[in-house]
Scaffold this motif. Structure first.
Motif, PDB file in Angstrom:
ATOM      1  N   GLU A 121     104.593  13.365  46.424  1.00  0.00           N
ATOM      2  CA  GLU A 121     103.350  14.026  46.161  1.00  0.00           C
ATOM      3  C   GLU A 121     102.653  12.459  45.713  1.00  0.00           C
ATOM      4  OE1 GLU A 121     105.234  18.233  45.053  1.00  0.00           O
ATOM      5  OE2 GLU A 121     105.140  16.620  43.653  1.00  0.00           O
ATOM      6  N   SER A 122     101.165  13.232  45.039  1.00  0.00           N
ATOM      7  CA  SER A 122     100.542  12.225  44.664  1.00  0.00           C
ATOM      8  C   SER A 122     100.595  12.214  43.387  1.00  0.00           C
ATOM      9  CB  SER A 122      98.730  12.521  44.856  1.00  0.00           C
ATOM     10  OG  SER A 122      98.605  14.109  44.856  1.00  0.00           O
ATOM     11  N   VAL A 123      99.993  11.280  42.913  1.00  0.00           N
ATOM     12  CA  VAL A 123      99.900  10.951  41.177  1.00  0.00           C
ATOM     13  C   VAL A 123      98.736  11.232  40.597  1.00  0.00           C
ATOM     14  CG1 VAL A 123     101.030  10.060  39.548  1.00  0.00           C
ATOM     15  CG2 VAL A 123     102.611  10.974  40.909  1.00  0.00           C
ATOM     16  N   GLN A 124      97.906  11.738  39.674  1.00  0.00           N
ATOM     17  CA  GLN A 124      96.893  11.187  38.416  1.00  0.00           C
ATOM     18  C   GLN A 124      97.233  10.806  37.167  1.00  0.00           C
ATOM     19  OE1 GLN A 124      94.059  14.826  39.728  1.00  0.00           O
ATOM     20  NE2 GLN A 124      93.495  14.531  42.031  1.00  0.00           N
ATOM     21  N   PHE A 125      96.447   9.731  37.352  1.00  0.00           N
ATOM     22  CA  PHE A 125      96.428   9.289  35.934  1.00  0.00           C
ATOM     23  C   PHE A 125      94.720   9.147  35.224  1.00  0.00           C
ATOM     24  CE2 PHE A 125     100.229   7.558  37.257  1.00  0.00           C
ATOM     25  CZ  PHE A 125     100.667   7.336  36.611  1.00  0.00           C
ATOM     26  N   GLU A 126      94.462  10.204  33.994  1.00  0.00           N
ATOM     27  CA  GLU A 126      93.140  10.420  34.126  1.00  0.00           C
ATOM     28  C   GLU A 126      93.200   9.477  32.201  1.00  0.00           C
ATOM     29  OE1 GLU A 126      90.457  13.979  32.711  1.00  0.00           O
ATOM     30  OE2 GLU A 126      91.699  13.696  31.343  1.00  0.00           O
ATOM     31  N   ILE A 127      91.917   8.380  33.078  1.00  0.00           N
ATOM     32  CA  ILE A 127      91.650   7.228  31.643  1.00  0.00           C
ATOM     33  C   ILE A 127      90.711   7.711  30.507  1.00  0.00           C
ATOM     34  CG2 ILE A 127      91.570   4.437  31.443  1.00  0.00           C
ATOM     35  CD1 ILE A 127      93.121   4.169  33.729  1.00  0.00           C
ATOM     36  N   ALA A 128      90.534   7.798  29.781  1.00  0.00           N
ATOM     37  CA  ALA A 128      88.940   8.249  29.066  1.00  0.00           C
ATOM     38  C   ALA A 128      89.236   7.441  27.601  1.00  0.00           C
ATOM     39  CB  ALA A 128      89.983  10.018  28.184  1.00  0.00           C
ATOM     40  N   GLY A 129      87.815   6.677  27.513  1.00  0.00           N
ATOM     41  CA  GLY A 129      87.107   6.241  26.651  1.00  0.00           C
ATOM     42  C   GLY A 129      85.437   6.499  26.778  1.00  0.00           C
ATOM     43  N   ILE A 130      85.144   5.115  26.395  1.00  0.00           N
ATOM     44  CA  ILE A 130      83.738   4.064  26.383  1.00  0.00           C
ATOM     45  C   ILE A 130      82.954   4.560  27.512  1.00  0.00           C
ATOM     46  CG2 ILE A 130      83.920   2.200  26.077  1.00  0.00           C
ATOM     47  CD1 ILE A 130      81.249   2.225  23.677  1.00  0.00           C
ATOM     48  N   PRO A 131      81.960   5.736  27.333  1.00  0.00           N
ATOM     49  CA  PRO A 131      81.506   4.934  28.706  1.00  0.00           C
ATOM     50  C   PRO A 131      80.850   4.197  29.541  1.00  0.00           C
ATOM     51  CG  PRO A 131      80.868   7.069  27.196  1.00  0.00           C
ATOM     52  CD  PRO A 131      81.796   6.379  26.376  1.00  0.00           C
ATOM     53  N   GLN A 132      81.068   3.871  30.820  1.00  0.00           N
ATOM     54  CA  GLN A 132      80.847   2.423  30.794  1.00  0.00           C
ATOM     55  C   GLN A 132      82.007   1.118  30.865  1.00  0.00           C
ATOM     56  OE1 GLN A 132      78.734   5.527  33.505  1.00  0.00           O
ATOM     57  NE2 GLN A 132      78.304   3.083  34.120  1.00  0.00           N
ATOM     58  N   ALA A 133      82.966   1.952  30.796  1.00  0.00           N
ATOM     59  CA  ALA A 133      83.952   0.351  30.103  1.00  0.00           C
ATOM     60  C   ALA A 133      84.536   0.481  31.591  1.00  0.00           C
ATOM     61  CB  ALA A 133      84.936   1.042  28.726  1.00  0.00           C
ATOM     62  N   THR A 134      85.067  -0.964  31.797  1.00  0.00           N
ATOM     63  CA  THR A 134      86.032  -0.945  32.527  1.00  0.00           C
ATOM     64  C   THR A 134      87.353  -1.166  32.536  1.00  0.00           C
ATOM     65  OG1 THR A 134      84.089  -2.401  33.800  1.00  0.00           O
ATOM     66  CG2 THR A 134      86.073  -3.453  34.259  1.00  0.00           C
ATOM     67  N   VAL A 135      87.982  -0.554  32.803  1.00  0.00           N
ATOM     68  CA  VAL A 135      89.870  -0.527  32.382  1.00  0.00           C
ATOM     69  C   VAL A 135      90.336  -1.647  33.465  1.00  0.00           C
ATOM     70  CG1 VAL A 135      91.655   0.908  31.813  1.00  0.00           C
ATOM     71  CG2 VAL A 135      88.918   1.730  31.627  1.00  0.00           C
TER      72      VAL A 135
END
Length: 415
Positions: A121-135
């Motif tokens: 199966e597939s895995v999804q990780f959601e990352i949230a933060g300041i808009p347009q930031a590069t993680v």
């Protein structure tokens, strides 16, 4: 009294104004812009930060009508500016606020995949933060990757995951700032259950009981059918094996699926089949007849006929026991068998190839040893007469208790 004549020069006060530019990078410096200066003249300006730190100021030579001084982010009260060249002092009552962009942030959200999941199966990780930031992040401590938080979030997707997977956030960058991160998430992956072997106890002879043996992932549920019949299920035990008994005829088993009994079941659709076979037993031998002999005579040879592809074994019991003679259609009882009575022997057919099945029953043959009667008793064993007299009758009698016997007369003592 004499009066001296003189002159003086009155310098006009400059029309000075202040403005501010915020910092363009987080933690960077902003600008205070001073307008209305006289180029080439020296100035000093006094200001006090509103955060309670001691006052400060700047001294400079105006290179034009505008001068820029650099200050950290904060709120400043400007009190005066002095033209050092002319000595003019201009009182100020300006408050300038210099802002700095916020430090970026990012974290993994609860919308990320929650394990365990099933292999593949597939895995999804959601990352949230300041808009347009590069993680910057890694998967399973591998190569560093980056993703931009367009609109304040982004999703990292991993396809066809076959083992436990870990995402680790390394850093987030925005507005010229980079902040180290320590957030991570692990998703455990459950391997698909499998059937490692599908076998049976056969081949068997007709009338026997057989079984299928299913070997696979322990503590799982197996779905199957017999001869394309209705679906059934059975649990593989902790040992990793389960027997399906009670099979009495040639049967095909098809295993269609295997899954865990809990969540997630990780249903594995499969198609494995196995056939258990049952061999037809041969016909029992055909007797060629029974025999009777008198005690003391040679024992006769008993014989049977059988179908091609079989041999005959002889037994002293109607069932069970060990053979007393093998691989022969003839059997002669041992010479030690000589007492009067009836003796039964049993012939069984055995297939010579493949599964050596025996006939369903044995053929009974017998021979009887008949006791010889006791010799008769002479009534008048010796008679004498004169020539010319009538010849007398010789007489003999059967011994007392003799039954089913007759007397025969011979002119010789033995045959």
């Amino acid at each position: 009294l004499s009066i001296s004549e003189g002159s003086f020069i009155a310098n006009a006060l400059p029309n000075v104004s202040l403005d501010g530019n915020d910092a363009t990078t987080c933690g960077g410096n902003g600008e205070v812009i001073i307008d209305g200066l006289i180029s080439g003249e020296d100035y000093s300006i006094a200001y006090t930060p509103n955060d309670g730190t001691p006052g400060s100021g700047d001294t400079f030579t105006a290179m034009g009508t505008q001068q820029i001084i650099v200050v950290p982010s904060g709120t400043y009260s400007f009190t005066e500016i002095v033209n050092i060249t002319t000595g003019c002092v201009i009182d100020l009552d300006d408050e300038i606020e210099i802002s700095s962009p916020s430090a970026p942030f990012a974290n993994l959200t609860s919308n990320s995949t929650v394990g365990p999941i099933c292999s593949g199966e597939s895995v999804q990780f959601e990352i949230a933060g300041i808009p347009q930031a590069t993680v910057t992040y890694t998967i399973n401590n591998g190569t560093q990757n980056t993703i931009i938080l367009n609109g304040g979030s982004a999703i990292v997707t991993e396809q066809n995951v076959t083992s436990s997977i870990t995402i680790e956030l390394i850093s987030v960058s925005a507005n010229g700032c980079t902040v180290n991160l320590t957030d991570e998430k692990i998703v455990n992956v459950r391997p698909l259950p499998v059937i490692t072997q599908l076998s049976n106890s056969g081949p068997h002879c007709e009338g026997e009981n057989g079984s299928f043996i299913i070997t696979g992932t322990r503590n799982t549920i197996v779905s199957y059918n017999l001869n394309s019949g209705s679906n059934q299920s059975i649990k593989i035990s902790q040992s990793g094996q389960v027997n399906l008994p009670g099979i009495t005829a040639t049967t095909i088993i098809e295993v269609t699926a295997i899954e865990y009994p809990d969540t997630p079941p990780c249903n594995n659709i499969i198609s494995q089949s196995n056939t258990i076979s049952f061999v037809q037993r041969p016909q029992q031998p055909t007797t060629n007849g029974n025999f009777s002999i008198c005690q003391g005579d040679s024992n006769p040879t008993l014989s049977v006929s059988t179908v091609p592809g079989t041999i005959v074994n002889w037994y002293a019991q109607q069932s069970g026991g060990n053979p007393i003679q093998t691989n022969s259609t003839n059997f002669t009882p041992a010479p030690s068998v000589q007492n009067p009575g009836t003796y039964n022997y049993y012939a069984e057919s055995i297939l010579t190839s493949g599964t050596q099945c025996s006939s369903a029953s044995r053929t009974e043959l017998s021979f009887t040893i008949i006791a010889r009667p006791i010799p008769p008793v002479a009534v008048n064993s010796t008679l004498e007469i004169c020539m010319g007299e009538i010849i007398p009758t010789l007489q003999a009698a059967l011994p007392a208790g003799t039954q089913n016997a007759t007397l025969n007369w011979y002119d010789a003592e033995s045959n």
